[in-house]
Every structure is written in structure tokens, then in C-alpha cells.
Design an enzyme around this catalytic site. Structure first.
Site, PDB file in Angstrom:
ATOM      1  N   PHE A 115       2.324  -1.675  -5.360  1.00 49.73           N
ATOM      2  CA  PHE A 115       1.615  -1.523  -6.305  1.00 49.73           C
ATOM      3  C   PHE A 115      -0.041  -2.057  -5.744  1.00 49.73           C
ATOM      4  CE2 PHE A 115       5.462  -3.476  -8.040  1.00 49.73           C
ATOM      5  CZ  PHE A 115       5.901  -2.379  -8.746  1.00 49.73           C
ATOM      6  N   ILE A 118       6.732   4.472  -2.727  1.00 51.55           N
ATOM      7  CA  ILE A 118       6.598   2.961  -3.090  1.00 51.55           C
ATOM      8  C   ILE A 118       7.601   2.860  -4.454  1.00 51.55           C
ATOM      9  CG2 ILE A 118       4.771   2.327  -1.908  1.00 51.55           C
ATOM     10  CD1 ILE A 118       3.033   2.557  -4.322  1.00 51.55           C
ATOM     11  N   LYS A 148      10.615  13.757 -15.054  1.00 51.12           N
ATOM     12  CA  LYS A 148      11.458  12.295 -14.930  1.00 51.12           C
ATOM     13  C   LYS A 148      10.775  11.439 -14.350  1.00 51.12           C
ATOM     14  CE  LYS A 148      16.279  11.693 -14.479  1.00 51.12           C
ATOM     15  NZ  LYS A 148      17.589  12.163 -14.166  1.00 51.12           N
ATOM     16  N   THR A 149      10.157  11.741 -13.068  1.00 48.94           N
ATOM     17  CA  THR A 149       9.701  10.685 -12.298  1.00 48.94           C
ATOM     18  C   THR A 149       8.223  10.379 -12.822  1.00 48.94           C
ATOM     19  OG1 THR A 149       8.741  12.385 -10.888  1.00 48.94           O
ATOM     20  CG2 THR A 149      10.864  11.288  -9.990  1.00 48.94           C
ATOM     21  N   GLN A 158       6.596   6.838 -14.074  1.00 46.73           N
ATOM     22  CA  GLN A 158       5.372   6.149 -13.684  1.00 46.73           C
ATOM     23  C   GLN A 158       4.679   5.666 -14.858  1.00 46.73           C
ATOM     24  OE1 GLN A 158       3.771   5.617 -10.444  1.00 46.73           O
ATOM     25  NE2 GLN A 158       5.941   5.541 -10.292  1.00 46.73           N
ATOM     26  N   LYS A 203      -2.736  15.680 -10.999  1.00 49.77           N
ATOM     27  CA  LYS A 203      -3.500  14.691 -10.998  1.00 49.77           C
ATOM     28  C   LYS A 203      -3.307  13.467 -10.702  1.00 49.77           C
ATOM     29  CE  LYS A 203      -7.098  16.698 -14.274  1.00 49.77           C
ATOM     30  NZ  LYS A 203      -7.744  16.486 -15.584  1.00 49.77           N
ATOM     31  N   GLY A 204      -1.836  12.904 -10.389  1.00 49.82           N
ATOM     32  CA  GLY A 204      -1.401  11.636 -10.094  1.00 49.82           C
ATOM     33  C   GLY A 204      -1.231  11.030 -11.255  1.00 49.82           C
ATOM     34  N   GLU A 212      -1.420   5.324 -11.892  1.00 46.47           N
ATOM     35  CA  GLU A 212      -2.265   4.240 -12.383  1.00 46.47           C
ATOM     36  C   GLU A 212      -2.435   4.489 -13.976  1.00 46.47           C
ATOM     37  OE1 GLU A 212      -3.632   2.435  -9.438  1.00 46.47           O
ATOM     38  OE2 GLU A 212      -3.338   4.170  -8.058  1.00 46.47           O
TER      39      GLU A 212
END
Lengths: 327, 743
Positions: free
Chosen positions: B245, B470, B638-639, B643, B706-707, B710
């Protein structure tokens, strides 16, 4: 954690003898609180006496119609015991409002009575604390005291007794059975824990060489009219900011017997017979509940971060009585 | 990518089995012969000098090897520069056991090393440290007087944009105004796995350092620099990370101490932190913020003024983008954003999941809700009215922005149209019901990253990059990308990470790993593909004939002609026929800066939240969440969903629970354990409905992803606080929203 010696007792008298023979020795059963305290260096017993093999885990009927809870019966076994569920649902509900399933599977009834405060300062050996180190001071009084006591505090300590189970036991007027070198004695639950006064290092009136063997529940269990309201910062696994155990007996819409105990507000489960007496003969209703709540909290004193608990406790009392009376 | 055999599929975690069976080894679990154990003694004062350290009683115990303190540590690198890791802020990094100065409470002041852990822990409790305390400052409300604008230049920190229009005048002239102060508390990352390092002391003093970190190479470079070691003599390995994190972006002091001890004692050493010590090296900055918004009668946003203060340490200028989002999220021509930091006697704050954005967005999106309420306007309608078609901070178009679609799909799924505007208007039994919403954005970044790939003649493909996983699913999505690109079955692909000897990777953070490392993996596999194809062409009687790379397809471990799928050759056969045991390729993938620089690249999100509030006792429960995300291409639903779930849970946690409490008399965090520092329990978290809206983006990176690390968190806290207002009519502007604030 300090270095300590370890012994195992297989009969109550041997456990008591161990306590008498070794200064500072501590009994360990579920260890759910003691091991934490040892890891934080708050408790540094030179000797641990394992009492898990003592024959004190049973829950059995008493001749007077009550129930005897063995000191080593786990919180989980107690809460799910058919007799407790049927006759003392207040106790079952209260136990299940505390801790987590894992902890309740380990924690014993006797050990639960001896659970120590969650005061931040008590738990951090980097700060003073009169309970941990008598005479070192109480930073909580002027410090972070949101979780702390509003009743029965002293200039030395404003810690609370943090547990749930004892709050229901106080309302049920349970009796703690203990065994010491000179034999057995009984301590009413209401006299088991104590106020901090000038000796906050003592949480209760158990002598250092005494062993809790059982908790006796009297016949009256308030199975019909009861409630446990626990107000906390999250849905589970949190200590009570305020909790209320209420047990009522009612006839024709009127209250004939009332028991009220507060948790999270004092160094012991808080009861006030006068407040309970105010309810007797009254019809269940908001005014009567509020009057009892006001009386129960009449001597409350708030500190910087916990003054909200006074009104919160009143509301929790009203809520508990409402739930109990309409159950 | 043309085919989508693996990418975009809900592949289960490739490391899942290893994790749930305990086969996955974490930093504190690597065992080496003759391992010693170090336990850290932490300071009890916030500021001052150590006047005496008495370790006699500790050293007297048989099996205690050494007590390291500032008095007996060797002289190490001298310059601050040597201690500055890849992402260090400006300033003078903290040096453990450097001198007698104490600069924060909980600072490591001694390391006790013993033959076993229990002994080391006991001995540590016997070390007596005396201090000459000096006055300290940990009260942010007082510290703010010393605030200053952080110097620019820190990697990853973008200062607020210059003011645009005439914000103050526009605010003064606005028919409808909101001016409010918001506050967010100090929070700690608290990943489940505590930080730990196991240093294996090897021949000639070579070190293998098993460390919990989000950047194995960052730690490796730091150690080499601080201890003046040759790069070849220290290798950092970090295959699994039990949550980071942001707390593990920079080297944590346990790795310094473990290496220090290993070199001193010429022994292998393990140092792990206690949960209390997890509160002694990084935190989310505490903020105080003022937001002023002005709008016309029709809801047109006419002015945004957002000023934020955040804490830093006395030795480093930690900076993060708190106010910038306020110039980006909604269309507004008059904007003034300011940000200052103020030093306190604490450790330097660190990036913590959605750093800056989550504090700043909380304030802005609550203020937007307040303004919509004042206008008597639905908060969703207000946001649609002020929809930003361009990034006004940068004055650039978005590379893609499907936020409008997030609003539409999210609102529909939630049933937002049934909302009654009036606070306290919805009830369920004796509980008040509230519906709130919020918007968030996060940058879609791509950084330079390397990867290598090796195809073995037995058909295994090994791909590697020094990144970390992580818990985000890096192992899995990189495996998918490699399998897809080379047409090799997933089970035959192994992805390696968390090893400083692997090709370069930036630290894993900022939601840039999928984009950065993913692109590198794609490119290295493409390069390998080309190499394989060329080799195939050289084979006698090649079944591919004179085909070009465009004429073939890589599938099921073979390369075949598009036109005639009967004509093909197994990749392993290519190697065999070429007399090769392995075929390697390595690339460094760089972002296409020129192409990207014309655009603003962001992911977007909207959260809809329902809360129930028990009116008499103030207890709040979140009962429903819908989170709609525009995050580009979803590599693994799924992942990806996990997130977002994690982000939303954090947002609920931030809104209702998290707060590290400092006793200013001691300058010390006091609720430093997981019983007193609250995060939600299972029972606090309802079903969370995650929607990924379709979003094509060819600018952000070749993958179009894009990720997502966060974005799920950014707006959630504001949505919860707004829902609490809608339920109760009470506006809590100081997080967390605990029940005492609602009585």
C-alpha cells in the site's frame, strides 16, 4: 517478553499452592489476554501455571435451580450451551457480542473476568500508567480518553473494565466461586471487580493466591425480557464504548423486577439499585426508561474526549429497556 | 494484440495455490544456517538526545551476541545523497543508529542480536535507554503555522497548477457558495505482513537480502550506496509481499539494521518489526483543507478554491498531490489551488494507496455535495452539468474518459433515480437511510521498465522483471500477457519478479505496474516472437515457406500460417531444429513520450453508497456500494475486481474507522495495534458491486490498461460521508465519521 518458568497444575489445590509458593506467578488458561500483555512487556510474570487440565470446564445444574459455569468452560461453549441459551439468553447474547469466534473458542469464563483494561497507556510500556506502575501517573486523564470511564473514576486512574460477559453477569447477579489456601469463598459479581481509587493496580478483589473455580447463575435468568446493547466503533471485534445489559420481569405491562448493568463506562460493570428501583411498578415506556437512565448516569463525569459517553449511555439504556420490555 | 486467448480473461491467480498452502515464502520465512535474530529497541521520546544506553543486563545473557547502538555502529556513507532512494523526497533521509539524536517517537535506538528470537526479544526488554528530551511538536493544528510550499522536483510529485481565471472574484460573485473546512487524520498502512528482512551472509561477505519491499532494486541500490558495497555483492529478493500500500516503496529501517548487523557480526541475521513498530516509519499525511465553491443558479460551477495543509517530518519534505484533482474533476474556469506542508516531529509520511488524491477528493467531493444540496440539485445531475470534457489543469484532451458512462451505469445499477433529495427523508424501521456519491480520478502512468524472456526447448517460457506483486496480481497478469503474446499455454509460462538481478523495473506503486511492466513483457515476447520466426525461416524445409511475420499466428505453442493452419511448427521444434536449448530476449520498454504528452491520461470512477444510521446511538453501517470504473482495458476481470474491492473497503475504512491517535504530551502514536487502530471487519462490509465500463485507449500504453490499484479508493470516503449527511442531515467534515460526531 520476559523469561519465565512454566508449570502445569492438574488439580485446583495444586494451582493454588503454585500461586502461594511463587511470588508473581500467574495462571494461564486460554491466554487470550495474558499472552498479548506478555508480548507487550506489560505483564512480566516470572512463572506461568497452566490450569487447562483442571476439571473445571463443565456447565452443570445447581440444586437451587441455577446453573454453574465452570471457570474453564470456554466463552463459546458457554454461549452455545442449551441451558444457557434457553434460560440465560442475555448471557449468551452478551458473550457473542464480544471478541471474535477464534478468541471465544479459547477464552475461558474465569479468564474473561480477569481481562485487563484496553487503556492505551496501560498497554504501552513507553508511557507512565498507575495501573501498570503504581505512582508513575495517569496520562489518560489529560490525554486520549475517548474509550475511558465516566463513572467511579479516581485521580489515579480512569480505565475501564473492557469485557462484555461480566456486564451480563452483573445484571444476572451471578456469584464467583473461588478457592484459596484457606478454602473456598463466594464473591458476588458486583463485588468482584472494584473501583480504582488509590490502588488502580488491582482490577478486582481476587487475592493473588486464589483461583476462580466457577461462576454461579441464580435461578432468575430474565429469559423473556432482556437485552444487551453494545455500542461500538465497528460491527464486531471492538470494545464497547458503552454497553447495557438489561433484564426485566413484567406483569400486565408493568415492570416488577429490573436489573441494569453498564459496561465500558467504569472500572467495573456499573449497577445502581436505586435506578433499578425507579423502574419497578412502572409501565414500560420512554419516560420511565429515561428517568432510570438519568439516575444511573447522575454522577457521570466526562473527560476531554469521552463526554459524549454520558448521553450515549443514557440512550443505550433507553434502547436496552425498550428492547427488553418489548421482547 | 489480436487474439485474446488469455488477456482479458478472469484467470485465477497463478500464485494462489502457493499462497494458500503456505508454500509462498515471505521475507521473514527464509531460513539459513546459523541464523541470528535482531530485535529493535524503539525510542519512547519524540525529540531529544540519548544520554545513556545501558545494555549490560542484555549482554549478560548467554546467547546474546551484540547490542548495536549509535555508539558502536561503524562509520557509513556520509552524504545524504547516499541514503536517498529512488523515490526519496527532498531532504535528509533518516539514518538508523547514526547519532544520539531522537527525531521521532518510536525511532529505532538499538538492535539486540541473539542466537534465537525469544532471547533477543527478552534481552531487548532489558536495554535501558536514557534521554534528554526536548520540546516536540506533533499537534498538526499548531504545526500548521510553520507551513511552507514543498520544493518541486521530487519524482512523482506534481505541484498544483497555476491559478486559472479569477477564482476569488468569481467565488465572491457566485450566487451559491460553499466554504468549508475539512480534516483527515494520520493513518497507517498496516499491511497484514509485518516488515521483515532475512540477510544470508555469504562467502566473502556477499549478501542475499530477503526483504519485504515494493522495489527490490530500490532497496538493493540503497544498501549498496549506504554500505559502500559493490552492486554485485548485495542481491535483494522479495518474491511475495503481504500487502504494501505504499509503505514498502522506500527501504524500511529493518533492512538497514539487518544488513548492518550481518556485516558487523559476519553472520546471517533476521530482523522483523512488531505491529507497534509498524507505526514507526510511514503514514498517510494528516491534512487540514479549506474548499470554497461558487455556482450559478443553474448549477454551473463558477469558482473552485482549494487550499490544503499536510504534515511532513522535520528532515524531509514529503509532498503529494492533494489539491490538483480539484482542477481536474469538474469543469470550472476559475480555479485556485494551494498546498503547503508543515514539519512535525514524526517520521516522514509516505505514499499510501491513492496518496493525496484520497484526502483531497474527500474534501472536494464533500464540498460539491454541499453545494448541490444548497442548490437543491441532485448531486449526480450537478456533476453531469459540470462534466469536464478536457483536462483544464493541463489544457489537454483526455486520452480517453468514459466517466459519463460510469455515471450512467453506476446510477442505474444503484437505483439512484429513486433517491429523495431531502436529508433524513428515507428510513428503514428506526434506521435512517442515506445515499451518497462521489467521483474520483487517478493518473494512468507508464514508466520505463525492462523484461527478459527465455524459451526453453522443453516448452517452458520464463519471463522476468524486477517488479513486485504486492497482492495486486502482477504474477498473474504478466503470465497472461506473455502467454498471449507468444501463444504459449498459460501453464507453461512462469513469471519471475522481486529479484534485484532481474531487468530493471520501477518500484511497484502508483498503479503503473500493469502499464509499465506489462508493456515490457509484451514487447520482450514480441521480440522473442520475431526471433523465433526468423529461426523458423532458416530451418530446412520450413513449413512456413517464405511467409512474413504478418502471415503467421502464434498459438498453442506453435507458429502457423494464417491462411493455412495445417502449415506450422512447434516453437520447441524450432529450437530443437536450430540446435538450441534456450532462446533469450531482453528489452527495455519506454513510454512513447511524444505521443502521450499531447494527452491527459487518467482513470475515472464513481462510487454510490448507501448507509444506515441508528439514530439514537449514531452507529453507521454501509449497506450497499456500487463502484463504476473507467480504467482502460481490463487485463483480468478477477484480479481487477479484487483491486477495486480492496480500494472500496479502504475508502469505507477511511470514512468510518481509521485514525492514528497521537498523545501530544508524549508526541507518540498511542493506538498502535490492530485492536485499537480500527479497520473494518467483514461484518462492516456489504456486497460491493463493481462495474468496469468499456474504455478503449491507444495512447496510455500498448496494452490500453490504466492501472487499478488506487482508483477504487479515491472517491469512496466522500461518498460515505455524503451518504451519512443524506441520512442524518449532519455534515461531518473531520474524518473518521465516528458515532460520537453524530449524536
Amino acid at each position: 517478553m520476559n523469561s519465565f518458568t512454566f508449570a502445569r497444575a492438574t488439580e485446583p489445590a495444586a494451582a493454588v499452592r503454585e500461586l502461594a509458593a511463587h511470588d508473581g506467578a500467574q495462571l494461564v488458561a486460554g491466554g487470550t489476554n495474558l499472552l498479548d500483555l506478555m508480548k507487550e512487556n506489560v505483564a512480566r510474570p516470572p512463572r506461568l501455571v497452566d490450569i487447562n487440565r483442571l476439571p473445571l470446564a463443565q456447565i452443570e445444574e445447581r440444586p437451587d435451580g441455577g446453573l454453574r459455569l465452570g471457570a474453564l468452560a470456554t466463552n463459546a461453549d458457554t454461549a452455545y450451551h442449551p441451558a444457557v441459551q434457553a434460560r440465560y439468553p442475555l448471557l449468551a447474547r452478551t458473550i457473542l457480542a464480544g471478541a471474535s469466534p477464534q478468541l471465544r473458542n479459547m477464552a475461558t469464563n474465569g479468564g474473561n473476568l480477569l481481562q485487563r483494561t484496553r487503556c492505551y497507556y496501560f498497554y504501552d510500556v513507553g508511557t507512565p500508567c498507575n495501573k501498570r506502575e503504581p505512582g508513575s501517573g495517569c496520562p489518560a486523564i489529560a490525554g486520549l480518553n475517548r474509550m475511558h470511564a465516566i463513572l467511579g473514576t479516581s485521580e489515579q486512574c480512569i480505565a475501564t473494565y473492557p469485557g462484555d460477559m461480566a456486564v451480563a453477569l452483573a445484571a444476572l447477579e451471578a456469584v464467583v466461586q473461588v478457592q484459596g489456601p484457606d478454602g473456598e469463598r463466594s464473591i458476588p459479581l458486583g463485588e468482584f471487580h472494584r473501583l480504582p481509587g488509590d490502588t488502580p493496580q488491582f482490577d478486582n478483589n481476587l487475592r493473588p493466591d486464589e483461583l476462580i473455580t466457577a461462576i454461579d447463575l441464580p435461578r432468575r435468568g430474565f429469559a423473556k425480557h432482556h437485552s444487551y446493547v453494545k455500542v461500538r466503533d465497528r460491527s464486531s471485534y471492538a470494545f464497547a464504548l458503552v454497553s447495557v445489559a438489561a433484564g426485566l420481569e413484567m406483569e400486565g405491562g408493568k415492570i416488577t423486577t429490573a436489573r441494569l448493568a453498564l459496561g465500558g463506562v467504569a472500572h467495573k460493570p456499573w449497577r445502581d439499585p436505586e435506578a433499578e428501583a425507579l423502574l419497578v411498578g412502572q409501565a414500560a415506556g420512554a419516560d420511565a426508561f429515561r428517568a432510570a437512565a438519568d439516575h444511573l448516569l447522575r454522577d457521570a463525569r466526562g473527560y476531554r474526549f469521552n463526554a459524549f459517553k454520558i448521553e450515549l449511555a443514557r440512550r443505550a439504556v433507553v434502547r436496552a429497556l425498550r428492547e427488553a420490555s418489548t421482547a | 494484440m489480436t487474439a485474446t486467448q488469455y488477456v482479458g480473461k478472469p484467470v485465477s491467480r497463478v500464485d494462489g495455490r502457493a499462497k494458500v498452502t503456505g508454500a509462498a515464502k515471505y521475507a521473514g520465512e527464509f531460513n539459513v544456517p546459523r541464523l541470528t535474530y535482531g530485535v529493535i529497541v524503539s525510542s519512547t521520546v519524540a525529540k531529544g538526545r540519548i544520554t545513556r544506553i545501558d545494555a549490560t543486563a542484555a549482554l549478560a545473557l548467554e546467547g546474546v551476541i551484540e547490542v548495536l547502538t549509535h555508539e558502536n555502529t561503524p562509520r557509513l556513507a556520509w552524504l545524504d545523497r547516499s541514503y536517498q532512494d529512488q523515490i526519496a523526497p527532498n531532504g535528509s533521509p533518516f539514518r538508523p543508529l547514526h547519532d544520539d539524536k531522537v527525531v521521532y517517537s518510536g525511532q529505532p535506538v538499538a538492535l539486540v542480536v541473539a542466537e534465537n528470537f525469544e532471547l533477543a526479544r527478552y534481552a531487548a526488554s532489558l536495554v535501558r535507554v536514557e534521554y534528554a528530551p526536548e520540546p516536540h511538536q506533533t499537534n498538526f493544528d499548531d504545526a500548521m503555522a510553520e507551513a511552507y510550499e514543498p520544493p518541486t522536483g521530487r519524482a512523482g510529485y506534481t505541484p498544483p497548477p497555476k491559478p486559472r481565471g479569477e477564482a476569488d472574484q468569481a467565488f465572491a460573485d457566485a450566487k451559491y457558495q460553499v466554504s468549508a473546512q475539512y480534516a483527515t487524520p494520520t493513518e497507517h498502512h498496516n499491511p497484514m505482513e509485518n516488515y521483515a528482512t532475512t540477510v544470508a551472509y555469504g562467502e566473502e561477505g556477499k549478501l542475499t537480502v530477503y526483504d519485504k519491499t515494493q522495489g527490490a532494486q530500490n532497496v538493493q541500490a540503497y544498501l549498496a550506496s549506504v554500505f559502500s558495497m559493490s552492486s554485485d555483492d548485495v542481491r535483494v529478493i522479495s518474491p511475495f509481499v503481504g500487502g504494501g500500500f505504499g509503505s514498502g516503496l522506500r527501504p524500511v529501517y529493518n533492512v538497514f539494521l539487518a544488513v548492518l548487523a550481518a556485516r558487523q557480526l559476519k553472520r546471517s541475521v533476521r530482523v522483523s518489526l512488531t505491529r507497534q513498530q509498524m507505526f514507526t516509519f510511514s503514514h498517510r499525511s494528516e491534512t487540514r483543507q479549506e474548499v470554497r465553491l461558487g455556482a450559478a443558479r443553474d448549477g454551473q460551477l463558477e469558482a473552485i478554491i482549494h487550499e490544503a495543509f499536510a504534515d511532513t517530518s522535520t528532515f524531509e519534505d514529503f509532498a503529494e498531490g492533494i489539491v490538483n484533482w480539484s482542477g481536474l474533476l469538474h469543469q470550472c474556469d476559475n480555479v485556485r489551488l494551494e498546498y503547503r506542508i508543515a514539519p512535525m516531529d514524526v517520521y516522514t509520511p509516505a505514499d499510501m494507496r491513492a496518496p493525496g488524491a484520497t484526502q483531497g477528493t474527500f474534501a472536494l467531493e464533500c464540498a460539491v455535495d454541499e453545494l448541490a444540496h444548497r442548490l437543491g440539485m441532485d448531486p449526480l445531475e450537478f456533476r453531469l452539468k459540470n462534466y469536464a470534457e478536457r483536462d483544464q489543469n493541463l489544457d489537454k484532451p483526455f486520452s480517453s474518459k468514459e466517466l459519463r458512462e460510469c455515471y450512467r451505469q453506476g446510477a442505474e445499477r444503484f437505483g439512484w433515480s429513486q433517491r429523495n433529495l431531502e436529508p433524513r427523508s428515507m428510513r428503514r424501521g428506526n434506521r435512517l437511510i442515506g445515499w451518497g456519491m462521489s467521483t474520483g480520478a487517478w493518473e494512468a502512468m507508464q514508466d520505463k521498465a525492462g523484461a527478459k524472456a527465455t524459451l526453453h526447448v522443453d516448452g517452458r517460457l520464463i519471463v522476468g522483471s524486477a517488479t513486485a506483486d504486492i497482492g495486486t496480481g502482477t504474477y498473474t497478469i504478466m503470465t497472461q500477457i506473455a502467454a498471449e503474446t507468444l501463444g504459449i499455454p498459460l501453464e507453461r509460462v512462469e513469471f519471475q519478479l522481486g529479484d534485484s538481478t532481474l531487468p530493471f523495473s520501477p518500484v511497484e506503486g502508483g498503479s503503473w505496474t500493469a502499464a509499465s511492466v506489462g508493456t515490457a513483457v509484451k514487447e520482450v515476447c514480441e521480440a522473442l516472437r520475431e526471433k523465433l520466426f526468423k529461426l523458423a525461416g532458416k530451418i530446412h524445409d520450413s513449413p512456413l515457406g517464405d511467409a512474413t511475420l504478418e502471415d503467421v499466428v502464434f498459438e498453442n505453442g506453435e507458429v502457423r500460417l494464417h491462411r493455412d493452419s495445417a502449415r506450422g511448427i512447434a516453437l520447441t521444434e524450432i529450437l530443437r531444429r536450430s540446435d538450441m536449448a534456450t532462446l533469450d530476449e531482453e528489452v527495455t520498454a519506454k513510454p512513447k513520450m511524444l505521443e502521450q504528452s499531447g494527452y491527459s491520461r487518467h482513470s475515472h470512477q464513481v462510487t454510490f453508497v448507501e448507509v444506515e444510521v441508528e439514530e439514537d446511538i449514531g452507529m453507521v453501517r454501509v449497506t450497499r456500494v456500487v463502484d463504476a470504473v473507467a480504467g482502460g482495458r481490463i487485463l483480468n476481470p478477477k484480479t481487477a475486481r479484487s483491486q477495486i474491492l480492496g480500494g472500496v473497503v479502504w475508502g469505507i475504512s477511511m470514512a468510518l474507522h481509521e485514525e492514528t491517535l497521537s498523545d501530544h504530551a508524549f508526541g507518540r502514536f498511542m493506538n498502535h495495534n490492530l485492536a485499537e487502530y480500527h479497520i473494518p471487519v467483514n461484518k462492516d462490509i456489504p456486497e460491493i458491486d463493481v462495474i468496469f465500463v468499456h474504455e478503449d485507449d491507444t495512447i496510455v500504453n500498448p496494452l490500453g490498461a490504466k492501472g487499478l490499484g488506487e482508483i477504487g479508493l479515491v472517491g469512496t470516503a466522500a461518498a460515505v460521508a455524503n451518504a451519512v449527511f443524506h441520512a442524518t442531515g449532519k455534515r461531518v467534515r473531520h474524518l473518521p465519521v465516528t458515532l460520537d460526531k453524530l449524536l
